[in-house]
Design an enzyme around this catalytic site. Structure first.
Site, PDB file in Angstrom:
ATOM      1  N   ARG A  94       0.883  -1.189   0.000  1.00  0.00           N
ATOM      2  CA  ARG A  94       0.000   0.000   0.000  1.00  0.00           C
ATOM      3  C   ARG A  94       0.912   1.229   0.000  1.00  0.00           C
ATOM      4  NH1 ARG A  94      -5.189   0.441   3.855  1.00  0.00           N
ATOM      5  NH2 ARG A  94      -5.817   1.995   2.327  1.00  0.00           N
ATOM      6  N   ASP A 248      -1.961   8.871   8.037  1.00  0.00           N
ATOM      7  CA  ASP A 248      -1.164   7.791   7.434  1.00  0.00           C
ATOM      8  C   ASP A 248       0.251   8.235   7.107  1.00  0.00           C
ATOM      9  OD1 ASP A 248      -4.023   6.907   6.989  1.00  0.00           O
ATOM     10  OD2 ASP A 248      -2.839   5.156   6.421  1.00  0.00           O
TER      11      ASP A 248
HETATM   12  O1  MRU Z   1      -7.577   2.915   4.365  1.00  0.00           O
HETATM   13  P1  MRU Z   1      -7.350   2.733   5.834  1.00  0.00           P
HETATM   14  O2  MRU Z   1      -8.516   2.162   6.556  1.00  0.00           O
HETATM   15  O3  MRU Z   1      -6.064   1.977   6.094  1.00  0.00           O
HETATM   16  O4  MRU Z   1      -7.149   4.212   6.362  1.00  0.00           O
HETATM   17  C1  MRU Z   1      -6.931   4.422   7.715  1.00  0.00           C
HETATM   18  C2  MRU Z   1      -6.928   5.856   8.072  1.00  0.00           C
HETATM   19  O5  MRU Z   1      -7.086   6.719   7.252  1.00  0.00           O
HETATM   20  C3  MRU Z   1      -6.642   6.175   9.493  1.00  0.00           C
HETATM   21  O6  MRU Z   1      -7.221   7.404   9.830  1.00  0.00           O
HETATM   22  C4  MRU Z   1      -5.139   6.307   9.667  1.00  0.00           C
HETATM   23  O7  MRU Z   1      -4.476   5.163   9.256  1.00  0.00           O
HETATM   24  C5  MRU Z   1      -4.802   6.652  11.032  1.00  0.00           C
HETATM   25  S1  MRU Z   1      -4.291   5.209  11.915  1.00  0.00           S
HETATM   26  C6  MRU Z   1      -4.500   5.287  13.482  1.00  0.00           C
END
Ligand code: MRU
Length: 369
Positions: A94, A248
């Site tokens: 990712r 992220d």
């Molecule tokens: O696509 P995802 O579900 O992996 O995205 C997660 C998020 O956007 C969260 O807000 C982010 O990872 C913060 S983690 C504590």
């Protein structure tokens, strides 16, 4: 954290040390299923397909992926080239969460120092387990620091309900324990403060409606699921005291990549004079990137995630088509909120303003000589 009285994490190493166990988050809240990861391919699939998700958890899962690579080496000596290649594959699973590359590189660099196969296996396992523990501890500290902010609002409101708004799932499911954005929320709840959380549903995969709502409910925290577009309205009507989100990837200058829609929440918060905080462990800072909008890679996922919605129908999880079959869709998974819209960061070392100077004074070891 506890689910129905039992302590559980979103990832752990099985007692035989050969299998990594994860909660399959695609099925929550309707089914609680544990999945097994035995190979690097399993780990890559679980990250891509979002069995596991959330920046810190993606990092920890990939760290265990390096360990699984050592276990599955075609030769006992575990060649460096093989390990490096497996790590490249893990890092490509990712693109946006920087914790992924951070964790893989951390485990890899230590593992390469060991001088025989069994030493490499032990080192990779110890490093992955250490990262999981460290991330949990960082989140605990984020909770302590963030609690002060909620406490202050509660005092100003003379104990009346503090209304928080969060987007996506930055809870323990995304982070081993406590969560990032949710750590201060759990700390405030555990202290007995009267709080209520507006939970953005977070289309298209509904991490808010499915995961954050489930987590908060299991902990007994009052919450209400809202559409992603409701936040601005609530803010105009003084129904939000503070926004807390996760991230992220955050540049050392304070630009924040988080789940798509976060930027619009930050704009609405600024327009309504509402504090907008981002909670993150230091593993989510990208110390190399300066300009988030230009430099942070934004994941684009399968458009079918937009065109369909998943839910419970007569006892089974099903996915149904929403849009006309022939309409194209575009699935940008993250956006970047510029530092100027962020009130502050809640980190394991404390709270700082969203500026290069303040971030680097909290993390002075990251200053370039
Ligand atoms: O696509 P995802 O579900 O992996 O995205 C997660 C998020 O956007 C969260 O807000 C982010 O990872 C913060 S983690 C504590």
């Amino acid at each position: 954290m506890k689910v129905d009285g039992k302590n559980i994490r979103p990832i752990w190493l099985d007692s035989d040390l050969n299998v990594v166990k994860i909660i399959d988050q695609r099925l929550l809240p309707h089914e609680f299923v544990i999945a097994d990861l035995k190979t690097v391919d399993d780990v890559i699939m679980s990250i891509k397909e979002m069995y596991v998700r959330g920046a810190p958890l993606i990092g920890v899962t990939a760290a265990f992926g390096v360990y699984l690579a050592t276990l599955n080496s075609p030769v006992k000596t575990i060649e460096d080239d093989y390990l490096i290649e497996e790590c490249q594959r893990l890092k490509a699973s990712r693109p946006t969460a920087v914790n992924l590359a951070w964790a893989v590189d951390k485990v890899l660099s230590e593992t390469l120092k060991a001088d025989n196969g069994s030493g490499k296996i032990d080192t990779a396992r110890n490093e992955a387990e250490k990262i999981a523990e460290d991330e949990a501890e960082k989140c605990r500290k984020i909770g302590e620091h963030g609690l002060d902010l909620i406490d202050e609002i509660s005092r100003k409101k003379q104990g009346a309900t503090v209304n928080l708004l969060t987007h996506c799932n930055a809870g323990w499911l995304a982070c081993i324990e406590y969560g990032t954005a949710t750590a201060p929320i759990y700390a405030a709840f555990d202290k007995g403060l009267d709080i209520h959380v507006w939970v953005d549903e977070t289309r298209p995969l509904n991490q808010g409606a499915r995961l954050t709502a489930w987590e908060l409910g299991k902990h007994g925290v009052k919450h209400t699921v809202i559409t992603d577009n409701a936040g601005g309205h609530l803010m105009q009507h003084h129904m939000v005291d503070m926004v807390i989100v996760g991230t992220d990837r955050t540049t050392f200058t304070g630009d924040v990549a988080n789940k798509i829609g976060t930027y619009l929440k930050a704009l609405a918060a600024r327009d309504n004079n509402i504090p907008f905080y981002v909670a993150l462990p230091s593993s989510t800072f990208d110390w190399k990137l300066k300009d988030g909008i230009k430099e942070i890679p934004i994941e684009e996922r399968d458009p079918d995630e937009i065109r369909h919605v998943q839910g419970l129908d007569r006892g089974s999880i099903r996915s149904v088509l929403i849009s006309p079959e022939e309409s194209p869709a575009a699935n940008f998974a993250f956006d970047v909120t510029p530092a100027r819209l962020v009130t502050g960061f809640i980190t394991e070392r404390g709270i700082c303003k969203a500026s290069e100077k303040d971030i680097l004074s909290l993390f002075p070891e990251k200053k370039k000589p």
